[in-house]
Scaffold this active site. Structure first.
Site, PDB file in Angstrom:
ATOM      1  N   ARG A 240       9.303 -16.321  34.817  1.00 46.36           N
ATOM      2  CA  ARG A 240      10.075 -17.265  35.650  1.00 46.36           C
ATOM      3  C   ARG A 240      10.952 -18.181  34.809  1.00 46.36           C
ATOM      4  O   ARG A 240      10.454 -18.883  33.914  1.00 46.36           O
ATOM      5  CB  ARG A 240       9.138 -18.105  36.526  1.00 46.36           C
TER       6      ARG A 240
ATOM      7  N   CYS B  63       0.370 -21.285  45.825  1.00 46.45           N
ATOM      8  CA  CYS B  63       0.085 -21.605  44.421  1.00 46.45           C
ATOM      9  C   CYS B  63      -0.188 -23.104  44.359  1.00 46.45           C
ATOM     10  O   CYS B  63       0.487 -23.870  45.063  1.00 46.45           O
ATOM     11  CB  CYS B  63       1.296 -21.256  43.556  1.00 46.45           C
TER      12      CYS B  63
ATOM     13  N   CYS C  39      -0.900 -18.101  36.939  1.00 50.48           N
ATOM     14  CA  CYS C  39       0.472 -18.440  36.588  1.00 50.48           C
ATOM     15  C   CYS C  39       0.355 -19.328  35.354  1.00 50.48           C
ATOM     16  O   CYS C  39      -0.209 -20.420  35.433  1.00 50.48           O
ATOM     17  CB  CYS C  39       1.118 -19.188  37.761  1.00 50.48           C
TER      18      CYS C  39
ATOM     19  N   CYS D 253       0.611 -36.258  28.205  1.00 54.28           N
ATOM     20  CA  CYS D 253       1.557 -35.179  27.879  1.00 54.28           C
ATOM     21  C   CYS D 253       2.930 -35.793  27.572  1.00 54.28           C
ATOM     22  O   CYS D 253       3.517 -36.494  28.418  1.00 54.28           O
ATOM     23  CB  CYS D 253       1.641 -34.203  29.040  1.00 54.28           C
TER      24      CYS D 253
ATOM     25  N   CYS E  55       6.054 -35.576  29.993  1.00 53.80           N
ATOM     26  CA  CYS E  55       5.889 -35.669  31.453  1.00 53.80           C
ATOM     27  C   CYS E  55       6.262 -37.032  32.032  1.00 53.80           C
ATOM     28  O   CYS E  55       5.800 -38.077  31.561  1.00 53.80           O
ATOM     29  CB  CYS E  55       4.450 -35.326  31.822  1.00 53.80           C
TER      30      CYS E  55
ATOM     31  N   CYS F  73       4.522 -23.650  45.946  1.00 54.77           N
ATOM     32  CA  CYS F  73       3.675 -24.163  44.855  1.00 54.77           C
ATOM     33  C   CYS F  73       3.495 -25.669  44.993  1.00 54.77           C
ATOM     34  O   CYS F  73       4.487 -26.409  44.978  1.00 54.77           O
ATOM     35  CB  CYS F  73       4.325 -23.902  43.508  1.00 54.77           C
TER      36      CYS F  73
ATOM     37  N   CYS G 246      -0.722 -40.265  36.302  1.00 54.49           N
ATOM     38  CA  CYS G 246      -1.689 -39.333  35.710  1.00 54.49           C
ATOM     39  C   CYS G 246      -2.289 -39.931  34.438  1.00 54.49           C
ATOM     40  O   CYS G 246      -1.604 -40.563  33.636  1.00 54.49           O
ATOM     41  CB  CYS G 246      -0.998 -38.006  35.395  1.00 54.49           C
TER      42      CYS G 246
HETATM   43  N1  SAM Z   1      -1.131 -31.943  36.069  1.00 56.92           N
HETATM   44  C1  SAM Z   1      -1.096 -30.543  36.139  1.00 56.92           C
HETATM   45  C2  SAM Z   1      -1.016 -29.872  34.790  1.00 56.92           C
HETATM   46  O1  SAM Z   1      -0.597 -30.527  33.833  1.00 56.92           O
HETATM   47  O2  SAM Z   1      -1.370 -28.708  34.722  1.00 56.92           O
HETATM   48  C3  SAM Z   1      -0.011 -30.001  37.036  1.00 56.92           C
HETATM   49  C4  SAM Z   1       1.361 -30.630  37.016  1.00 56.92           C
HETATM   50  S1  SAM Z   1       2.264 -30.511  35.465  1.00 56.92           S
HETATM   51  C5  SAM Z   1       3.644 -31.527  35.828  1.00 56.92           C
HETATM   52  C6  SAM Z   1       2.846 -28.835  35.503  1.00 56.92           C
HETATM   53  C7  SAM Z   1       3.683 -28.341  34.374  1.00 56.92           C
HETATM   54  O3  SAM Z   1       5.000 -28.853  34.486  1.00 56.92           O
HETATM   55  C8  SAM Z   1       3.289 -28.684  32.961  1.00 56.92           C
HETATM   56  O4  SAM Z   1       2.249 -27.894  32.475  1.00 56.92           O
HETATM   57  C9  SAM Z   1       4.581 -28.427  32.209  1.00 56.92           C
HETATM   58  O5  SAM Z   1       4.640 -27.102  31.751  1.00 56.92           O
HETATM   59  C10 SAM Z   1       5.661 -28.646  33.260  1.00 56.92           C
HETATM   60  N2  SAM Z   1       6.484 -29.821  32.950  1.00 56.92           N
HETATM   61  C11 SAM Z   1       6.168 -31.094  33.196  1.00 56.92           C
HETATM   62  N3  SAM Z   1       7.146 -31.927  32.774  1.00 56.92           N
HETATM   63  C12 SAM Z   1       8.110 -31.142  32.255  1.00 56.92           C
HETATM   64  C13 SAM Z   1       9.373 -31.419  31.643  1.00 56.92           C
HETATM   65  N4  SAM Z   1       9.820 -32.657  31.483  1.00 56.92           N
HETATM   66  N5  SAM Z   1      10.132 -30.377  31.221  1.00 56.92           N
HETATM   67  C14 SAM Z   1       9.671 -29.103  31.380  1.00 56.92           C
HETATM   68  N6  SAM Z   1       8.487 -28.803  31.941  1.00 56.92           N
HETATM   69  C15 SAM Z   1       7.708 -29.799  32.368  1.00 56.92           C
HETATM   70 FE1  SF4 Z   2      -0.601 -35.222  34.038  1.00 57.03          FE
HETATM   71 FE2  SF4 Z   2       1.954 -34.526  33.619  1.00 57.03          FE
HETATM   72 FE3  SF4 Z   2       0.103 -33.857  31.839  1.00 57.03          FE
HETATM   73 FE4  SF4 Z   2       0.115 -32.653  34.259  1.00 57.03          FE
HETATM   74  S1  SF4 Z   2       1.699 -32.509  32.695  1.00 57.03           S
HETATM   75  S2  SF4 Z   2      -1.674 -33.449  33.142  1.00 57.03           S
HETATM   76  S3  SF4 Z   2       0.847 -34.348  35.545  1.00 57.03           S
HETATM   77  S4  SF4 Z   2       0.727 -35.959  32.395  1.00 57.03           S
END
Ligand code: SAM
Ligand code: SF4
Ligand code: DTB
Length: 332
Positions: free
Chosen positions: A279, A147, A207, A76, A79, A116, A72
């Site tokens: 949730r 979802c 959500c 973030c 992530c 989802c 990606c």
């Molecule tokens: N890329 C899209 C986005 O960011 O909306 C969808 C996938 S992203 C992985 C979905 C959500 O997963 C993030 O908004 C975050 O809240 C959660 N998430 C991702 N990594 C995480 C982590 N290490 N611990 C807890 N929540 C996490």
């Molecule tokens: Fe990309 Fe992870 Fe951020 Fe979603 S949470 S936008 S998958 S880096």
């Protein structure tokens, strides 16, 4: 001020499609006061609100799948899937529709009511949207609620998702506006509000929740809850994630929050969003049965169900079934 359109913070200008926000509903001071209550009083209040709107012995179960993993563009800090984070994750292409549908059928057979589908995108490109629309149509045809979480949506994409039969779009605010730039710099929290606005405009359910334990203050946590609760309407589904600290990410070494602080956050979400499903989301694998039960007592009435989240583990289904049996919790 009632049901006005405004941005995440009252200082910023609203953009055309931002989610509607009613800043008169809850203030940060009020939610901080909830956090400050003696735990027994906070739990009692959360349970009263919970029982006014739900059967406290019922729990909604959603199964997650990562339909496109890793690589990606976003940064973030939490992530595993960001191309900028040096994690061990292998990138994968978009899954074939048939494999996704088979996984959805398996999830339904195990008792999930919602499926989802997550993709590691900043947002979907037009060419990627068509196969996702087909996934939605086919998963919906199995009799599951659908979802997806695909990142930011551009004009017209939410309508296409709604036409395909999408019930919920997941798009988390993740953390309070003032803490957001400390975790993510490649998009803004206002961008998240804009996508949520697009989802609402297309008539789908929202959500949206966040992550706790990223080094934010209690005030930041209260401010996140306020931002979620003041959306008008509030998100129908509110995932509260406990950070899963992933090696190779900037947050790998973060200590996270005390369990009771997490429970207080669930209770604050329950009290401020009485009719939403709250949730208990990421981080459950590291929680004892007793800790999970405290979260249910605080008003959590939904969970991710299945052995995996997107890239990390979740309690296996047999363990969850055994816990439901011990607690007398029934699936919705
Ligand atoms: N890329 C899209 C986005 O960011 O909306 C969808 C996938 S992203 C992985 C979905 C959500 O997963 C993030 O908004 C975050 O809240 C959660 N998430 C991702 N990594 C995480 C982590 N290490 N611990 C807890 N929540 C996490
Ligand atoms: Fe990309 Fe992870 Fe951020 Fe979603 S949470 S936008 S998958 S880096
Ligand atoms: C949400 O709030 N949590 C889910 C779902 N929405 C997409 C994702 C949790 C991801 C946890 C880390 C991982 O498995 O990669």
């Amino acid at each position: 001020m009632n049901a006005i359109l405004q941005a995440a913070s009252s200082q910023t200008q609203p953009s055309a499609c931002a989610a509607a926000v009613d800043s008169a509903k809850w203030s940060v001071a009020e939610v901080e006061a909830l956090y400050d209550l003696p735990l027994m009083d906070l739990m009692y209040r959360a349970q009263q609100v919970h029982r006014e709107h739900f059967d406290a012995n019922e729990i909604q179960r959603s199964t997650l799948i990562s339909v496109k993993t890793g690589g990606c563009s976003e940064d973030c800090g939490y992530c595993s899937q960001s191309a900028r984070n040096k994690t061990e994750l292998e990138r994968e292409q978009l899954m074939p529709v048939a494999d996704v549908v088979a996984a959805a059928q398996a999830a339904k057979d195990k008792g999930a009511s919602r499926f989802c589908m997550g993709a590691a995108w900043r947002g979907p490109k037009e060419k990627d949207l068509e196969p996702v629309l087909e996934m939605i149509r086919e998963v919906k045809a199995l009799g599951l609620q659908t979802c997806v979480t695909l990142g930011m949506l551009k004009d017209g994409q939410a309508e296409k998702l709604a036409e395909a039969g999408l019930d919920y779009y997941n798009h988390n605010l993740d953390t309070a506006a003032e803490f957001y730039p400390k975790v993510i710099t490649t998009h803004t929290q206002q961008d998240r509000f804009d996508t949520i606005g697009e989802v609402r405009k297309a008539g789908m359910k929202v959500c949206s929740g966040g992550i706790i334990g990223m080094g934010e203050s209690r005030r930041n946590r209260a401010a996140l809850i306020v931002q979620l609760a003041n959306m008008t309407p509030a998100p129908e589904s509110v995932p509260i994630n406990n950070l899963v600290a992933i090696p190779g990410t900037p947050l790998a070494e973060i200590r996270g929050v005390d369990n009771f602080e997490f429970v207080r956050t669930i209770a604050a979400a329950r009290i401020t969003m009485p009719t939403s499903f709250v949730r208990l989301s990421a981080g459950r694998d590291a929680m004892s049965e007793e800790m999970q039960t405290l979260c249910f007592l605080a008003g959590a009435n939904s969970m991710f169900y299945g052995d995996k989240l997107l890239t990390t583990g979740n309690p296996d289904v047999d363990r969850d079934e055994a816990l439901f049996a011990k607690l007398g919790l029934r699936p919705i």
